[in-house]
Design a protein around this motif. Structure first.
Motif, PDB file in Angstrom:
ATOM      1  N   LEU A  10       0.823  -1.208   0.000  1.00  0.00           N
ATOM      2  CA  LEU A  10       0.000   0.000   0.000  1.00  0.00           C
ATOM      3  C   LEU A  10       0.860   1.264   0.000  1.00  0.00           C
ATOM      4  O   LEU A  10       0.539   2.238  -0.685  1.00  0.00           O
ATOM      5  N   LEU A  11       1.952   1.236   0.738  1.00  0.00           N
ATOM      6  CA  LEU A  11       2.855   2.389   0.771  1.00  0.00           C
ATOM      7  C   LEU A  11       3.514   2.609  -0.592  1.00  0.00           C
ATOM      8  O   LEU A  11       3.620   3.750  -1.067  1.00  0.00           O
ATOM      9  N   LEU A  12       3.927   1.528  -1.244  1.00  0.00           N
ATOM     10  CA  LEU A  12       4.497   1.653  -2.592  1.00  0.00           C
ATOM     11  C   LEU A  12       3.462   2.178  -3.585  1.00  0.00           C
ATOM     12  O   LEU A  12       3.786   3.004  -4.455  1.00  0.00           O
ATOM     13  N   ALA A  13       2.218   1.727  -3.454  1.00  0.00           N
ATOM     14  CA  ALA A  13       1.158   2.231  -4.328  1.00  0.00           C
ATOM     15  C   ALA A  13       0.934   3.724  -4.113  1.00  0.00           C
ATOM     16  O   ALA A  13       0.741   4.481  -5.068  1.00  0.00           O
ATOM     17  N   LEU A  14       0.991   4.156  -2.864  1.00  0.00           N
ATOM     18  CA  LEU A  14       0.832   5.583  -2.564  1.00  0.00           C
ATOM     19  C   LEU A  14       1.972   6.397  -3.160  1.00  0.00           C
ATOM     20  O   LEU A  14       1.748   7.458  -3.769  1.00  0.00           O
ATOM     21  N   ILE A  15       3.185   5.910  -3.021  1.00  0.00           N
ATOM     22  CA  ILE A  15       4.345   6.622  -3.577  1.00  0.00           C
ATOM     23  C   ILE A  15       4.243   6.705  -5.095  1.00  0.00           C
ATOM     24  O   ILE A  15       4.494   7.759  -5.687  1.00  0.00           O
ATOM     25  N   LEU A  16       3.846   5.616  -5.750  1.00  0.00           N
ATOM     26  CA  LEU A  16       3.712   5.637  -7.209  1.00  0.00           C
ATOM     27  C   LEU A  16       2.591   6.567  -7.665  1.00  0.00           C
ATOM     28  O   LEU A  16       2.689   7.177  -8.729  1.00  0.00           O
ATOM     29  N   THR A  17       1.538   6.679  -6.864  1.00  0.00           N
ATOM     30  CA  THR A  17       0.466   7.610  -7.204  1.00  0.00           C
ATOM     31  C   THR A  17       0.971   9.050  -7.165  1.00  0.00           C
ATOM     32  O   THR A  17       0.684   9.841  -8.071  1.00  0.00           O
ATOM     33  N   VAL A  18       1.730   9.384  -6.154  1.00  0.00           N
ATOM     34  CA  VAL A  18       2.283  10.746  -6.040  1.00  0.00           C
ATOM     35  C   VAL A  18       3.272  11.011  -7.173  1.00  0.00           C
ATOM     36  O   VAL A  18       3.286  12.101  -7.755  1.00  0.00           O
ATOM     37  N   VAL A  19       4.079  10.016  -7.522  1.00  0.00           N
ATOM     38  CA  VAL A  19       5.024  10.178  -8.636  1.00  0.00           C
ATOM     39  C   VAL A  19       4.268  10.392  -9.944  1.00  0.00           C
ATOM     40  O   VAL A  19       4.634  11.249 -10.752  1.00  0.00           O
ATOM     41  N   CYS A  20       3.192   9.638 -10.142  1.00  0.00           N
ATOM     42  CA  CYS A  20       2.398   9.801 -11.368  1.00  0.00           C
ATOM     43  C   CYS A  20       1.731  11.174 -11.414  1.00  0.00           C
ATOM     44  O   CYS A  20       1.553  11.734 -12.490  1.00  0.00           O
ATOM     45  N   LEU A  62      -6.530  10.780  -9.318  1.00  0.00           N
ATOM     46  CA  LEU A  62      -5.309  10.389  -8.616  1.00  0.00           C
ATOM     47  C   LEU A  62      -5.233  11.028  -7.236  1.00  0.00           C
ATOM     48  O   LEU A  62      -4.776  10.399  -6.276  1.00  0.00           O
ATOM     49  N   LEU A  63      -5.670  12.265  -7.140  1.00  0.00           N
ATOM     50  CA  LEU A  63      -5.650  12.949  -5.857  1.00  0.00           C
ATOM     51  C   LEU A  63      -6.625  12.310  -4.877  1.00  0.00           C
ATOM     52  O   LEU A  63      -6.351  12.218  -3.687  1.00  0.00           O
ATOM     53  N   LEU A  64      -7.748  11.824  -5.352  1.00  0.00           N
ATOM     54  CA  LEU A  64      -8.719  11.127  -4.521  1.00  0.00           C
ATOM     55  C   LEU A  64      -8.194   9.771  -4.072  1.00  0.00           C
ATOM     56  O   LEU A  64      -8.537   9.293  -2.990  1.00  0.00           O
ATOM     57  N   SER A  65      -7.375   9.167  -4.889  1.00  0.00           N
ATOM     58  CA  SER A  65      -6.827   7.861  -4.573  1.00  0.00           C
ATOM     59  C   SER A  65      -5.827   7.914  -3.420  1.00  0.00           C
ATOM     60  O   SER A  65      -5.691   6.935  -2.672  1.00  0.00           O
ATOM     61  N   VAL A 107     -10.534  12.582 -27.487  1.00  0.00           N
ATOM     62  CA  VAL A 107     -10.742  14.020 -27.649  1.00  0.00           C
ATOM     63  C   VAL A 107      -9.390  14.664 -27.917  1.00  0.00           C
ATOM     64  O   VAL A 107      -8.578  14.797 -27.015  1.00  0.00           O
ATOM     65  N   PRO A 108      -9.119  15.057 -29.162  1.00  0.00           N
ATOM     66  CA  PRO A 108      -7.809  15.659 -29.439  1.00  0.00           C
ATOM     67  C   PRO A 108      -7.676  17.028 -28.783  1.00  0.00           C
ATOM     68  O   PRO A 108      -8.539  17.877 -28.902  1.00  0.00           O
ATOM     69  N   ARG A 109      -6.590  17.221 -28.060  1.00  0.00           N
ATOM     70  CA  ARG A 109      -6.322  18.493 -27.396  1.00  0.00           C
ATOM     71  C   ARG A 109      -5.571  19.453 -28.327  1.00  0.00           C
ATOM     72  O   ARG A 109      -5.611  20.650 -28.141  1.00  0.00           O
ATOM     73  N   VAL A 110      -4.844  18.915 -29.274  1.00  0.00           N
ATOM     74  CA  VAL A 110      -4.059  19.719 -30.200  1.00  0.00           C
ATOM     75  C   VAL A 110      -4.461  19.282 -31.611  1.00  0.00           C
ATOM     76  O   VAL A 110      -4.579  18.089 -31.889  1.00  0.00           O
ATOM     77  N   GLU A 111      -4.664  20.233 -32.496  1.00  0.00           N
ATOM     78  CA  GLU A 111      -5.092  19.941 -33.869  1.00  0.00           C
ATOM     79  C   GLU A 111      -4.057  19.097 -34.615  1.00  0.00           C
ATOM     80  O   GLU A 111      -2.865  19.383 -34.561  1.00  0.00           O
ATOM     81  N   ASN A 112      -4.499  18.065 -35.307  1.00  0.00           N
ATOM     82  CA  ASN A 112      -3.653  17.200 -36.147  1.00  0.00           C
ATOM     83  C   ASN A 112      -2.406  16.714 -35.402  1.00  0.00           C
ATOM     84  O   ASN A 112      -1.290  16.839 -35.902  1.00  0.00           O
ATOM     85  N   ALA A 113      -2.594  16.181 -34.237  1.00  0.00           N
ATOM     86  CA  ALA A 113      -1.452  15.735 -33.430  1.00  0.00           C
ATOM     87  C   ALA A 113      -1.580  14.242 -33.127  1.00  0.00           C
ATOM     88  O   ALA A 113      -2.671  13.705 -32.973  1.00  0.00           O
ATOM     89  N   LEU A 114      -0.455  13.607 -33.027  1.00  0.00           N
ATOM     90  CA  LEU A 114      -0.371  12.205 -32.655  1.00  0.00           C
ATOM     91  C   LEU A 114      -0.052  12.130 -31.166  1.00  0.00           C
ATOM     92  O   LEU A 114       0.873  12.784 -30.687  1.00  0.00           O
ATOM     93  N   PHE A 115      -0.828  11.334 -30.426  1.00  0.00           N
ATOM     94  CA  PHE A 115      -0.619  11.231 -28.985  1.00  0.00           C
ATOM     95  C   PHE A 115       0.327  10.075 -28.694  1.00  0.00           C
ATOM     96  O   PHE A 115       0.130   8.957 -29.148  1.00  0.00           O
ATOM     97  N   THR A 116       1.359  10.355 -27.897  1.00  0.00           N
ATOM     98  CA  THR A 116       2.326   9.341 -27.481  1.00  0.00           C
ATOM     99  C   THR A 116       2.311   9.261 -25.960  1.00  0.00           C
ATOM    100  O   THR A 116       2.649  10.237 -25.295  1.00  0.00           O
ATOM    101  N   PRO A 117       1.931   8.112 -25.396  1.00  0.00           N
ATOM    102  CA  PRO A 117       1.951   8.008 -23.938  1.00  0.00           C
ATOM    103  C   PRO A 117       3.371   7.926 -23.406  1.00  0.00           C
ATOM    104  O   PRO A 117       4.278   7.442 -24.091  1.00  0.00           O
ATOM    105  N   SER A 118       3.575   8.385 -22.196  1.00  0.00           N
ATOM    106  CA  SER A 118       4.899   8.300 -21.573  1.00  0.00           C
ATOM    107  C   SER A 118       4.927   7.114 -20.616  1.00  0.00           C
ATOM    108  O   SER A 118       3.917   6.473 -20.354  1.00  0.00           O
ATOM    109  N   ILE A 119       6.096   6.852 -20.074  1.00  0.00           N
ATOM    110  CA  ILE A 119       6.264   5.715 -19.171  1.00  0.00           C
ATOM    111  C   ILE A 119       5.497   5.926 -17.866  1.00  0.00           C
ATOM    112  O   ILE A 119       5.106   4.962 -17.205  1.00  0.00           O
ATOM    113  N   ALA A 120       5.233   7.166 -17.501  1.00  0.00           N
ATOM    114  CA  ALA A 120       4.488   7.448 -16.270  1.00  0.00           C
ATOM    115  C   ALA A 120       3.039   6.982 -16.366  1.00  0.00           C
ATOM    116  O   ALA A 120       2.384   6.792 -15.340  1.00  0.00           O
TER     117      ALA A 120
END
Length: 152
Positions: A10-20, A62-65, A107-120
């Motif tokens: 649970l502590l590791l999950a909390l730390i990862l939530t704050v990091v995210c 995430l803040l609620l979590s 829902v595109p936030r930027v016109e004609n843009a490709l979304f790339t997720p990050s490791i976070a």
């Protein structure tokens, strides 16, 4: 009994939530040579330097979590309630992924843009795994206590 293995999970999950909460979770790369837009849990950096706060529900989830996970850490005397808090936190992480899919891909936030997720963006999945492991340990402890009560 704060020294149980479930508390560590649970502590590791909390730390990862704050990091995210602190790390960027995606990048909008336009097809033309315009500057990229960085997506954080609270806003999207626009190419003109402003912030678009329309992705705030990801931050809110995430803040609620965080308090739910903290409550689960300190609810060690009531194991059933603790397991329910773990389940609630897991559902919040899944809700974060639903919001992430909507704001990143649907829902595109930027016109004609490709979304790339990050490791976070993988950190809430690791949270779900840690919370699942903690919940299994909590329920195993509850089964052990019930078995000991039956013997008496």
């Amino acid at each position: 009994m704060l020294q149980r293995k479930q508390t560590i999970f649970l502590l590791l999950a909390l730390i990862l939530t704050v990091v995210c909460l602190c790390l960027p979770v995606g990048l909008f790369s336009p097809e033309n040579m315009q500057p990229s837009s960085l997506m954080v849990n609270l806003w999207v950096n626009q190419p003109d330097g402003t912030h678009d706060y329309s992705v705030w529900p990801m931050f809110a989830v995430l803040l609620l979590s965080c308090p739910v996970t903290i409550a689960a850490i300190f609810a060690y005397r009531n194991r059933i309630f603790q397991s329910r808090l773990c389940l609630m936190s897991m559902l919040l992480m899944l809700a974060w992924y639903a919001a992430y899919a909507v704001f990143g891909y649907a829902v595109p936030r930027v016109e004609n843009a490709l979304f790339t997720p990050s490791i976070a963006a993988a950190l809430p999945l690791v949270n779900v795994i840690l919370l699942l492991m903690a919940r299994r340990g909590i329920l195993a402890d509850e089964a052990l206590v019930r078995a000991a009560d039956r013997i008496r």
